[in-house]
Enzyme design. Sequence first.
Site, PDB file in Angstrom:
ATOM      1  N   HIS A  77       0.859  -1.193   0.000  1.00 48.28           N
ATOM      2  CA  HIS A  77       0.000   0.000   0.000  1.00 48.28           C
ATOM      3  C   HIS A  77       0.887   1.231   0.000  1.00 48.28           C
ATOM      4  O   HIS A  77       1.939   1.252   0.625  1.00 48.28           O
ATOM      5  CB  HIS A  77      -0.908   0.017   1.241  1.00 48.28           C
ATOM      6  CG  HIS A  77      -2.081   0.917   1.112  1.00 48.28           C
ATOM      7  ND1 HIS A  77      -1.992   2.264   1.361  1.00 48.28           N
ATOM      8  CD2 HIS A  77      -3.350   0.672   0.717  1.00 48.28           C
ATOM      9  CE1 HIS A  77      -3.182   2.808   1.150  1.00 48.28           C
ATOM     10  NE2 HIS A  77      -4.026   1.876   0.757  1.00 48.28           N
ATOM     11  N   ASP A 113      -7.976  -5.306   0.209  1.00 48.76           N
ATOM     12  CA  ASP A 113      -8.488  -6.192  -0.857  1.00 48.76           C
ATOM     13  C   ASP A 113      -8.151  -7.654  -0.655  1.00 48.76           C
ATOM     14  O   ASP A 113      -8.661  -8.509  -1.374  1.00 48.76           O
ATOM     15  CB  ASP A 113      -7.922  -5.721  -2.208  1.00 48.76           C
ATOM     16  CG  ASP A 113      -8.477  -4.353  -2.573  1.00 48.76           C
ATOM     17  OD1 ASP A 113      -7.697  -3.419  -2.719  1.00 48.76           O
ATOM     18  OD2 ASP A 113      -9.717  -4.237  -2.642  1.00 48.76           O
TER      19      ASP A 113
END
Length: 462
Positions: A324, A381
């Site tokens: 991320h 996710d």
Amino acid sequence: MAAKKIFASAEVAGELLGKDSVTLVNNRTGEQHHFPIVDGTEGPSLIDISNLYSQTGMFTYDPGFTSTGSCRSDITFIDGEKGILLYRGYPIEQLVDGADYLDVCYLLLHGELPSKLEGEQFAAVITNHTMLHEQLVSFYRGFKRSAHPMAIMVGVVGALSAFYHSDTDVHDPYQRMVAAHRLIAKMPTIGSYAYKYSKGQPFMYPKNDLTFSENLLRLMFAVPSEEYTINPIVAKAIDRILILHADHEQNASTSTVRLAGSSGANPFACIASGIASLWGPAHGGANEAVLNMLHEIGSVENIPKFVARAKDKDDKFRLMGFGHRVYKNYDPRATIMRQSCHEVLDELGVSDPLLPIALELEKIALKDSYFIEKKLYPNVDFYSGIILRATGFPVPMFTVLFAIARTVGWVAHWKEMYSGDETQRIGRPRQLYTGARRRDFQQLEIRKNRSPNWLRLWAGKK
Ligand code: SDX
């Protein structure tokens, strides 16, 4: 909010700014330039370089905006090092337990959790905007049945701008509010119709006595020929997933919506641009990519091979659902999602062969020095796909659900652009130009015999 100070000169700035400033020394000229440090309520301070060009004749260079703040915002705060996510100051962990999705929508839009009456009124307004104009329904017929539902979302949401163009004066707060309500309310209907169209099933109409998440489930899975029973476990799981995906400060799709909105564009068209950006596998498309990856891995025994590929610089493969830009610690949403995964699968009595692969992959990756050094942790996710599969959502609809959830975030940021005390200016980044210097036109006579290499150029070959 402090008004922006424009300084007559670097010296004046230096005297006036004192310690709350940074000084930039241009080593080519020896000039000093001073820029104010601006502090928020949480998180790193920022250097206000809005008059850098006028002072230095230079731009900053920050591809991917890894160190650049694009705006002020009161909506969401992320601490990537500590794995903290706050919506209007409330920790995401508390919101998923104490609120429902429409409470969170109200919070993101208005800055406070709703009172009982505010919540009831807001839910009623949203409920009464869930139906689509019957003519919009015919848009679906233009798509192939095999069209990806995100392609349909981009098209149909963009088409809403043709239905509401006349009453979206973006400078009228009332019209901004109605556009916001329409977008939040209609996304489940639009998304479910994309699924129904792919199945050749009739579209369902929303039912006003259901909650937001219950309506979404019924729109997706009910058929006119029989009553549909809402599974409360599934409805709660979907509501949680919607809350976890509702906003995430200046991510790619939200920044896209802000940039599109900065020109005063129609809000429905702006949200369509956010959907387009979210679709990418590096962003919201990752949840679908995670499921495809877990299928490709196929068994726990194959995991080391794929982890090795993810570390191989020459292999384009990445562990989807890992890494991320902001979180250099566990994404707090992934923690909640993992816990939800176990609860939902246990409560539904579903055993998903992909879950043990996901758990083992996470375990191996989190012990691997490559992932530790690069601070690559599971993101939102990584587990969402497994829960969605358990609730019956087909894989291509995973990112549609993300778009349904994130619409309130996009709309809240779009709204904030018009309500801040800084005059909203059109977003217009600059660049580092590395192309050809000025040259005169080359007549065909000179270039007529050059052998074609334009196809090779697409392959990045000189
Ligand atoms: C979302 O921004 C948001 O807030 C987004 C989001 C939201 O709610 O809006 O949180 C939602 O988009 C979550 C992210 C979903 N995407 C994925 O899971 C796709 C896989 N992850 C990546 O592609 C990547 O991690 C990104 C896109 C998420 C972040 O990209 P960055 O910040 O540009 O990081 P990078 O690509 O520069 O990677 C840094 C290093 C690189 O190695 P080096 O060049 O330094 O040697 O880490 C490596 C990368 O090769 N790396 C990975 C990896 N992710 C990064 N290596 C293997 N597997 C991965 N998944």
